[in-house]
Every structure is written in structure tokens, then in C-alpha cells.
Motif scaffolding. Sequence first.
Motif, PDB file in Angstrom:
ATOM      1  N   GLY A   9       0.733  -1.097  -0.786  1.00  0.00           N
ATOM      2  CA  GLY A   9       0.102  -0.104  -0.175  1.00  0.00           C
ATOM      3  C   GLY A   9       0.610   1.463   0.222  1.00  0.00           C
ATOM      4  O   GLY A   9       2.085   1.705   0.710  1.00  0.00           O
ATOM      5  N   ALA A  10       0.202   2.267  -0.468  1.00  0.00           N
ATOM      6  CA  ALA A  10       1.305   3.573  -0.872  1.00  0.00           C
ATOM      7  C   ALA A  10       0.436   4.500   0.579  1.00  0.00           C
ATOM      8  O   ALA A  10      -0.640   4.754   0.786  1.00  0.00           O
ATOM      9  N   VAL A  11       1.186   4.795   1.799  1.00  0.00           N
ATOM     10  CA  VAL A  11       1.084   6.357   2.294  1.00  0.00           C
ATOM     11  C   VAL A  11       1.208   7.473   1.312  1.00  0.00           C
ATOM     12  O   VAL A  11       2.125   7.728   1.349  1.00  0.00           O
ATOM     13  N   LEU A  12       0.684   8.189  -0.021  1.00  0.00           N
ATOM     14  CA  LEU A  12       0.714   8.582  -0.353  1.00  0.00           C
ATOM     15  C   LEU A  12       0.569  10.398   0.477  1.00  0.00           C
ATOM     16  O   LEU A  12      -0.368  10.142   1.739  1.00  0.00           O
ATOM     17  N   LEU A  13       2.086  10.881   0.812  1.00  0.00           N
ATOM     18  CA  LEU A  13       2.073  12.898   1.672  1.00  0.00           C
ATOM     19  C   LEU A  13       1.658  13.697   0.035  1.00  0.00           C
ATOM     20  O   LEU A  13       2.302  13.401  -0.478  1.00  0.00           O
ATOM     21  N   ASN A  14       1.142  14.829   1.522  1.00  0.00           N
ATOM     22  CA  ASN A  14       0.555  15.971   0.364  1.00  0.00           C
ATOM     23  C   ASN A  14       0.543  16.715   1.809  1.00  0.00           C
ATOM     24  O   ASN A  14      -0.084  16.983   1.906  1.00  0.00           O
ATOM     25  N   GLU A  15       2.090  16.978   1.837  1.00  0.00           N
ATOM     26  CA  GLU A  15       2.588  17.806   3.267  1.00  0.00           C
ATOM     27  C   GLU A  15       2.348  17.204   4.236  1.00  0.00           C
ATOM     28  O   GLU A  15       2.981  16.323   4.527  1.00  0.00           O
ATOM     29  N   MET A  32     -14.978   0.446   2.912  1.00  0.00           N
ATOM     30  CA  MET A  32     -13.974   0.704   3.804  1.00  0.00           C
ATOM     31  C   MET A  32     -12.596   0.948   3.075  1.00  0.00           C
ATOM     32  O   MET A  32     -12.528   1.350   2.167  1.00  0.00           O
ATOM     33  N   TRP A  33     -12.382   1.884   4.059  1.00  0.00           N
ATOM     34  CA  TRP A  33     -11.410   3.018   3.902  1.00  0.00           C
ATOM     35  C   TRP A  33      -9.481   1.961   3.824  1.00  0.00           C
ATOM     36  O   TRP A  33      -9.966   1.102   4.920  1.00  0.00           O
ATOM     37  N   GLU A  34      -8.656   2.260   3.148  1.00  0.00           N
ATOM     38  CA  GLU A  34      -7.779   1.145   2.904  1.00  0.00           C
ATOM     39  C   GLU A  34      -6.588   2.270   1.969  1.00  0.00           C
ATOM     40  O   GLU A  34      -6.832   4.002   1.743  1.00  0.00           O
ATOM     41  N   PHE A  35      -5.508   1.974   2.260  1.00  0.00           N
ATOM     42  CA  PHE A  35      -3.692   2.657   1.147  1.00  0.00           C
ATOM     43  C   PHE A  35      -4.181   2.528   0.083  1.00  0.00           C
ATOM     44  O   PHE A  35      -4.160   0.742  -0.044  1.00  0.00           O
ATOM     45  N   PRO A  36      -4.130   2.779  -1.167  1.00  0.00           N
ATOM     46  CA  PRO A  36      -4.263   2.565  -2.122  1.00  0.00           C
ATOM     47  C   PRO A  36      -3.054   1.397  -2.662  1.00  0.00           C
ATOM     48  O   PRO A  36      -1.712   1.977  -2.267  1.00  0.00           O
ATOM     49  N   TYR A  86       4.632   2.268   1.822  1.00  0.00           N
ATOM     50  CA  TYR A  86       5.342   2.664   1.959  1.00  0.00           C
ATOM     51  C   TYR A  86       5.000   3.929   1.181  1.00  0.00           C
ATOM     52  O   TYR A  86       4.124   4.158   1.221  1.00  0.00           O
ATOM     53  N   TYR A  87       6.642   4.366   2.252  1.00  0.00           N
ATOM     54  CA  TYR A  87       5.883   5.877   2.051  1.00  0.00           C
ATOM     55  C   TYR A  87       5.907   6.139  -0.080  1.00  0.00           C
ATOM     56  O   TYR A  87       6.681   5.071  -0.576  1.00  0.00           O
ATOM     57  N   ALA A  88       4.401   7.413  -0.345  1.00  0.00           N
ATOM     58  CA  ALA A  88       4.848   7.472  -2.014  1.00  0.00           C
ATOM     59  C   ALA A  88       4.467   9.041  -2.386  1.00  0.00           C
ATOM     60  O   ALA A  88       3.914   8.819  -1.368  1.00  0.00           O
ATOM     61  N   ARG A  89       5.374  10.172  -3.291  1.00  0.00           N
ATOM     62  CA  ARG A  89       4.469  10.755  -3.371  1.00  0.00           C
ATOM     63  C   ARG A  89       4.072  10.894  -5.334  1.00  0.00           C
ATOM     64  O   ARG A  89       4.320  10.355  -6.208  1.00  0.00           O
ATOM     65  N   LEU A  90       3.168  10.955  -4.923  1.00  0.00           N
ATOM     66  CA  LEU A  90       2.629  11.114  -7.213  1.00  0.00           C
ATOM     67  C   LEU A  90       3.371  12.349  -7.681  1.00  0.00           C
ATOM     68  O   LEU A  90       3.763  13.393  -6.999  1.00  0.00           O
TER      69      LEU A  90
END
Length: 139
Positions: A9-15, A32-36, A86-90
Motif C-alpha cells: 500500500g502507498a502512504v501518499l503524502l501531501n504536506e 472500507m478505507w485503505e491505502f491504495p 511505503y511512503y510515496a509521492r504522486l
Amino acid sequence: MKKNIYVVGAVLLNEDKILAAKRAEGRTLGGMWEFPGGKVEKGETPQAALKRELAEEFSDQITVGPQAAKTAVYEYKFGIIHLTVYYARLLTRNFKLIAHSRIRWVSQTELTSLEWAPADWPIIWELEHTDLKQVKFYD
């Protein structure tokens, strides 16, 4: 014996916000909610799987950073999920939702207010106490 299913899953960060994705109704764990993210295919690295899944599910490209939390293991009726995030950025922001009905940027304090899939909870609790400003990308 239940099958082991390896998922990323991606922990997508925006600030200071994290992207949560709501699974479409009619799917396993619908609503249900999830990390993409999604399943890791044979011969694929978790990072490659994450990039492929985000391209398939959102039509977006990402940069993958460090692992965000300990791998969570949860036993569902259909199998044992091993979820690594994993942390990820778009790099793009198309958000063409295929497997999800909606997405939402949430703060760390809002994370526990959503109805997450059971496998995600240990990661949510860990992320709640993480200093997101310390996350480093090496790209």
C-alpha cells in the motif's frame, strides 16, 4: 490451510496529509478505507508492485520512498494478508478511480475516524505517532 497474500500500500503524502481510498461497494471489503495498492505478483519487488498498482487503479505515477510501518498480518476468511506500506509521492494527479469509490486527504489526527480495513489498523496506529516531516525520499 489459508493462502498467504502479499499486498503493498502507498502512504501518499501531501504536506501533512495522507491519502485514504474507499473501496468500491460490491468488492471484497467494500465501503472500507485503505491505502491504495494491491497484490505483489510473482517475481515483482514490492516497490514495482506499488508503482504498477497505482498506475492501474488511479492512472497515476508515483515515487516510492521508505517503508512506512511494520508489515501488518491479518487473517481474513479468504486468506492471510501480509500488508507492507511505503511512503510515496504522486508525480501525476489523475485519480481515475477503478477499485475505489472516493479518495480523501486526511490529517494524522483524522486517520482513526475512518472505517479502515482490519489489516490497515496496526499501520494506522503506527502512523498516528510518526513525524511525517522526517520522511525522506531519495529520488
